[in-house]
Design a protein around this motif. Structure first.
Motif, mmCIF file in Angstrom:
data_model
loop_
_atom_site.group_PDB
_atom_site.id
_atom_site.type_symbol
_atom_site.label_atom_id
_atom_site.label_comp_id
_atom_site.label_asym_id
_atom_site.label_seq_id
_atom_site.Cartn_x
_atom_site.Cartn_y
_atom_site.Cartn_z
ATOM 1 N N GLY A 194 0.781 -1.236 0.000
ATOM 2 C CA GLY A 194 0.000 0.000 0.000
ATOM 3 C C GLY A 194 0.805 1.275 0.000
ATOM 4 O O GLY A 194 0.227 2.369 0.050
ATOM 5 N N ALA A 195 2.127 1.176 -0.056
ATOM 6 C CA ALA A 195 2.954 2.390 -0.069
ATOM 7 C C ALA A 195 2.875 3.062 -1.436
ATOM 8 O O ALA A 195 2.712 2.407 -2.461
ATOM 9 C CB ALA A 195 4.404 2.044 0.255
ATOM 10 N N ARG A 196 3.003 4.375 -1.449
ATOM 11 C CA ARG A 196 3.095 5.131 -2.695
ATOM 12 C C ARG A 196 4.570 5.150 -3.094
ATOM 13 O O ARG A 196 5.395 5.778 -2.422
ATOM 14 C CB ARG A 196 2.533 6.548 -2.502
ATOM 15 N N VAL A 197 4.871 4.433 -4.162
ATOM 16 C CA VAL A 197 6.269 4.156 -4.519
ATOM 17 C C VAL A 197 6.650 4.872 -5.813
ATOM 18 O O VAL A 197 5.886 4.862 -6.786
ATOM 19 C CB VAL A 197 6.484 2.632 -4.702
ATOM 20 N N ARG A 198 7.832 5.461 -5.804
ATOM 21 C CA ARG A 198 8.408 5.980 -7.043
ATOM 22 C C ARG A 198 9.698 5.214 -7.330
ATOM 23 O O ARG A 198 10.604 5.165 -6.492
ATOM 24 C CB ARG A 198 8.710 7.471 -6.943
ATOM 25 N N LEU A 199 9.757 4.627 -8.509
ATOM 26 C CA LEU A 199 10.946 3.891 -8.954
ATOM 27 C C LEU A 199 11.710 4.779 -9.929
ATOM 28 O O LEU A 199 11.175 5.194 -10.962
ATOM 29 C CB LEU A 199 10.522 2.589 -9.640
ATOM 30 N N ILE A 200 12.960 5.085 -9.591
ATOM 31 C CA ILE A 200 13.786 5.963 -10.427
ATOM 32 C C ILE A 200 14.863 5.123 -11.116
ATOM 33 O O ILE A 200 15.648 4.428 -10.454
ATOM 34 C CB ILE A 200 14.447 7.072 -9.582
ATOM 35 N N GLU A 201 14.892 5.181 -12.445
ATOM 36 C CA GLU A 201 15.863 4.418 -13.234
ATOM 37 C C GLU A 201 16.573 5.367 -14.195
ATOM 38 O O GLU A 201 15.937 6.134 -14.916
ATOM 39 C CB GLU A 201 15.145 3.310 -14.008
ATOM 40 N N LYS A 202 17.916 5.330 -14.192
ATOM 41 C CA LYS A 202 18.656 6.284 -15.027
ATOM 42 C C LYS A 202 18.676 5.906 -16.501
ATOM 43 O O LYS A 202 18.933 6.755 -17.355
ATOM 44 C CB LYS A 202 20.073 6.461 -14.498
ATOM 45 N N GLY A 203 18.403 4.629 -16.808
ATOM 46 C CA GLY A 203 18.398 4.188 -18.198
ATOM 47 C C GLY A 203 17.036 4.321 -18.848
ATOM 48 O O GLY A 203 16.097 4.866 -18.274
ATOM 49 N N ASN A 204 16.944 3.769 -20.072
ATOM 50 C CA ASN A 204 15.685 3.874 -20.809
ATOM 51 C C ASN A 204 14.878 2.585 -20.830
ATOM 52 O O ASN A 204 13.902 2.462 -21.556
ATOM 53 C CB ASN A 204 15.936 4.358 -22.243
ATOM 54 N N ARG A 205 15.349 1.606 -20.029
ATOM 55 C CA ARG A 205 14.550 0.385 -19.892
ATOM 56 C C ARG A 205 14.803 -0.262 -18.533
ATOM 57 O O ARG A 205 15.844 -0.034 -17.909
ATOM 58 C CB ARG A 205 14.820 -0.610 -21.025
#
Length: 422
Positions: free
Chosen positions: A25-36
């Protein structure tokens, strides 16, 4: 959008951490430096993705020589069997192959990545691609947020660092997270390549005499300067233009590095046993009988059914035995020398290829500073580490990816369970 948990890194550990946090139930942001997402997953297992290994937990830990024991607590909460259930329930049926290795029935790593992305969507994880993180911010022993390379600031008190190590940098693992860990007060143990080909300056290697020669089910040993066997791995191997590679060599590589460092030497001895399951006296009898049986044949023809022709011709020359000598003229002394070479073929190696060429990074964030049941920092509240950035490394065969998935899940669950999440 208000964020409860930020996960930095969209690889094996990061994907699982984001899914686990989102599922709670957490509001999650996934940050990825690439394009996939899932770059390393895509190339693992030869593009098939060796998802995990089905060996019992005790054996799994034995196959993770780099701080595997740290994972006992993690595996008591979520282990390889739970991982198999996770994937099968999510729509990726798995099959077991040799040595307990588990692959998707589809034989495609893309099916694994697809189902992980579907899980992210299911739990409404906010995915931010092509986004590099500059640093993390800390105040009074608490994570307060993330600063992006474009100077944008995202406030968040639960941050999971899952950016990998320094191996296979083309997948995005370029060691970014070590500086953030150091800033939080963490110790970074020395980084070194593991599961990597081994280099040698031996004449026969430099002349490429045996280049491309594959040997099946041989025992490869690392010998320390005191003459003691450090490790033995019985698997396949191959001679290359720079040294040796193949499963046995990859597994020995970290012990080559560690032995050279421990004894402060610039080369160490390795030993090859072509017949690890046959004792020397029995091998002597077998070779003698073979030579007698085909007494009129040249020795190179009599023995080529025993060992590969190129290796045979090499050890004959190395022991000054003419390859065309009739078999019945080979003396017992020369047979003993040949058997010695077959059982104890000795050569020196001078290191390994670079960490960028390795499959796995040795060293990383010290596990002494990590809570083993939740992957949280003991030094900084709200900070979590999972996957290859930790000082945990195993052999290839589904062990490293298992450690990444499991530590990622624990970090995600722990970060999402903090009481002040609204």
């Amino acid at each position: 959008m208000q964020v409860d948990v930020i996960v930095i890194g969209g690889g094996t550990a990061g994907l699982m951490a984001a899914i686990a946090a989102g599922s709670k139930g957490a509001r999650v942001r996934l940050i990825e430096k690439g394009n996939r997402l899932g770059n390393k997953i895509a190339i693992s297992g030869g593009g098939r993705c060796n998802v995990t290994n089905r060996k019992p937990v005790a054996e799994l830990i034995q196959h993770i020589p780099g701080n595997g024991r740290f994972l006992y607590s993690a595996f008591s909460t979520f282990n390889n069997e739970d991982l198999i259930t996770f994937f099968e329930n999510a729509g990726v049926p798995l099959k077991e192959e040799d040595h307990g290795r588990m692959f998707p029935v589809s034989n495609s790593a893309e099916s694994v990545i697809e189902v992980l992305i579907n899980q992210l969507k299911k739990y409404n994880v906010n995915i931010q691609m092509d986004t590099s993180v500059k640093t993390l911010t800390y105040i009074d022993g608490q994570v307060t947020g993330v600063v992006l390379k474009n100077e944008q600031y995202i406030a968040c008190e639960q941050v999971i660092v899952a950016v990998g190590g320094k191996s296979v940098p083309q997948t995005g693992s370029t060691g970014d997270g070590y500086a953030w860990a150091k800033k939080a007060g963490h110790t970074i143990t020395e980084l070194f390549p593991t599961e990597v080909p081994i280099t040698s300056q031996e004449g026969f290697i430099q002349k490429k005499t045996l280049q491309g020669l594959s040997l099946r089910n041989v025992a490869l040993k690392v010998i320390n300067p005191k003459g003691k066997v450090v490790i033995t791995h019985q698997m396949d191997m191959i001679f290359t233009h720079f040294g040796i590679s193949g499963p046995a060599a990859l597994r020995c590589s970290q012990f080559v590095y560690q032995t050279m460092k421990k004894f402060n030497v610039n080369q160490v001895q390795m030993e090859l046993d072509l017949f690890p399951e046959v004792k020397a006296d029995l091998l002597f009898q077998n070779v003698t009988q073979q030579l007698k049986k085909e007494g009129k044949k040249a020795v190179k023809n009599s023995l080529k059914s025993l060992i590969p022709d190129r290796f045979l011709q090499f050890i004959l020359k190395r022991n000054q035995i003419p390859a065309t000598l009739e078999s019945h003229h080979v003396s017992n002394e020369k047979i003993l020398r040949l058997v010695q070479e077959m059982k104890h073929f000795s050569f020196h190696v001078n290191g390994t290829l670079s960490i960028e060429k390795a499959f796995v990074t040795g060293g990383g964030v010290s596990v002494k500073e990590i809570n083993p049941k939740e992957m949280s920092s003991k030094l900084m509240k709200g900070l979590y580490f999972c996957g290859e950035i930790l000082d945990i490394h195993g052999y290839t065969g589904g062990y490293n990816i298992t450690a990444a998935f499991v530590t990622g899940r624990l970090a995600g669950i722990a970060a999402s369970s903090v009481k002040n999440l609204s």
